[in-house]
Design a protein around this motif. Structure first.
Motif, PDB file in Angstrom:
ATOM      1  N   GLU A 145       0.823  -1.211   0.000  1.00  0.00           N
ATOM      2  CA  GLU A 145       0.000   0.000   0.000  1.00  0.00           C
ATOM      3  C   GLU A 145       0.857   1.262   0.000  1.00  0.00           C
ATOM      4  O   GLU A 145       0.577   2.214  -0.749  1.00  0.00           O
ATOM      5  CB  GLU A 145      -0.914   0.006   1.220  1.00  0.00           C
ATOM      6  N   LYS A 146       1.901   1.287   0.812  1.00  0.00           N
ATOM      7  CA  LYS A 146       2.740   2.483   0.904  1.00  0.00           C
ATOM      8  C   LYS A 146       3.416   2.787  -0.418  1.00  0.00           C
ATOM      9  O   LYS A 146       3.410   3.941  -0.882  1.00  0.00           O
ATOM     10  CB  LYS A 146       3.789   2.314   2.009  1.00  0.00           C
ATOM     11  N   THR A 147       4.007   1.768  -1.058  1.00  0.00           N
ATOM     12  CA  THR A 147       4.683   2.016  -2.331  1.00  0.00           C
ATOM     13  C   THR A 147       3.680   2.424  -3.406  1.00  0.00           C
ATOM     14  O   THR A 147       3.981   3.268  -4.255  1.00  0.00           O
ATOM     15  CB  THR A 147       5.477   0.785  -2.799  1.00  0.00           C
ATOM     16  N   HIS A 148       2.486   1.835  -3.381  1.00  0.00           N
ATOM     17  CA  HIS A 148       1.458   2.220  -4.349  1.00  0.00           C
ATOM     18  C   HIS A 148       1.152   3.720  -4.235  1.00  0.00           C
ATOM     19  O   HIS A 148       1.062   4.433  -5.244  1.00  0.00           O
ATOM     20  CB  HIS A 148       0.164   1.440  -4.107  1.00  0.00           C
ATOM     21  N   MET A 149       0.991   4.174  -3.012  1.00  0.00           N
ATOM     22  CA  MET A 149       0.593   5.564  -2.790  1.00  0.00           C
ATOM     23  C   MET A 149       1.733   6.534  -3.108  1.00  0.00           C
ATOM     24  O   MET A 149       1.513   7.553  -3.789  1.00  0.00           O
ATOM     25  CB  MET A 149       0.133   5.748  -1.343  1.00  0.00           C
ATOM     26  N   THR A 150       2.932   6.248  -2.635  1.00  0.00           N
ATOM     27  CA  THR A 150       4.044   7.165  -2.887  1.00  0.00           C
ATOM     28  C   THR A 150       4.389   7.207  -4.369  1.00  0.00           C
ATOM     29  O   THR A 150       4.676   8.285  -4.917  1.00  0.00           O
ATOM     30  CB  THR A 150       5.285   6.788  -2.065  1.00  0.00           C
ATOM     31  N   ASP A 151       4.357   6.043  -5.034  1.00  0.00           N
ATOM     32  CA  ASP A 151       4.644   6.027  -6.470  1.00  0.00           C
ATOM     33  C   ASP A 151       3.543   6.737  -7.247  1.00  0.00           C
ATOM     34  O   ASP A 151       3.814   7.480  -8.201  1.00  0.00           O
ATOM     35  CB  ASP A 151       4.789   4.591  -6.972  1.00  0.00           C
TER      36      ASP A 151
END
Length: 287
Positions: free
Chosen positions: A137-143
């Motif tokens: 979830e974190k990488t999805h949002m930051t990317d």
């Protein structure tokens, strides 16, 4: 996730139709080379380039293609587990020829530059699961934030138009979460045989996407619907409650992965139907 164990059946079909030999088919998929997509009528001349984009976690290698003149609505494309490869470059270029400025990303840039699947779409899924586990979830949002911000900085991208995003397989949740990460910029979201769109967790991609202001196209593989028949119901109810337009359809006769032209289960008629609905979505939503 992805479920593409149909290489041999597909090879037999193409060989029976006289399109390729056994050896040619294996070489094509092994190299990640796509079958040719139908041409775009009145295709725009396009400019294409490999680009490097700085994110909070490093530098992402991506493919950017856009009409050679003027500006166009930006679109962010999230590939399936097989990553950035010739098939997705071809798909991105076709969309650009239809009038969009398209960024196709390597979602695994933190670990490996593209190509990330050694045998293209013929790479056994178990060889890629460790790569997939590096995303969350974190990488999805930051990317999602980083890539949409990059698009907005490009002179080829229309500043007075909304952005679109589309995801395939594992890219589906990424597209949903991009809408949540940039709710004021994302106008259209499309997912094709997206895996993991609906979970029972409070951070489920479908719940996060419902907080956006986007319009949605959700094309569900028949094989995925058989495994999770209630997902389409949950998606319809969730987006209806949020008053967000959503076209949600199970594509009868399709197997998971039917859209990319290098897939072992590529279904051209259904892929073209999904493509036509994508253009309708963007025509309405990227205003």
């Amino acid at each position: 996730m992805c479920d593409q164990d149909h290489f041999e059946d597909d090879r037999k079909e193409y060989e029976a139709r006289g399109l390729v030999t056994r050896k040619q088919f294996g070489v094509m998929l092994g190299a990640g080379i796509a079958m040719m997509l139908p041409r775009v009528a009145n295709a725009a001349a396009v400019t294409e380039s490999d680009v490097n984009i700085t994110t909070p976690d490093g530098t992402a290698d991506c493919y950017f293609v856009h009409p050679s003149s003027g500006t166009a609505p930006g679109v962010l494309v999230w590939p399936d587990i097989f990553g950035l490869r010739p098939a997705f470059r071809q798909m991105g270029k076709r969309l650009a020829e239809s009038g969009y400025a398209v960024l196709v990303v390597n979602p695994f840039y933190r670990t490996k530059k593209a190509p990330t699947a050694d045998q293209g779409a013929a790479t056994p899924i178990p060889q890629l699961t460790d790569l997939a586990k590096t995303l969350n979830e974190k990488t999805h949002m930051t990317d999602g934030k980083a890539f949409t911000a990059w698009l907005d900085q490009q002179s080829a991208v229309a500043k007075n138009r909304k952005l679109g995003t589309q995801g395939y397989c594992m890219g589906g949740p990424m597209a949903f979460r991009t809408a949540a990460a940039a709710p004021d910029r994302i106008g259209g979201v499309a997912t094709f045989h997206g895996g993991g769109l609906v979970t029972d967790m409070p951070n489920s991609p479908h719940l996060q996407a419902a907080k956006s202001h986007a319009q949605f196209l959700i094309a569900i593989a028949a094989s995925d619907d058989m495994k999770a028949p209630n997902d389409k119901v949950v998606l319809k109810e969730t987006f209806a409650k949020a008053n967000l337009p959503a076209e949600i359809e199970v594509y009868t006769g399709s197997a998971h992965g039917w859209c990319p032209p290098d897939s072992g289960v590529y279904n051209e008629p259904l892929a073209e139907k999904a493509w036509s609905r994508l253009l309708v979505l963007y025509g309405k939503a990227l205003a």
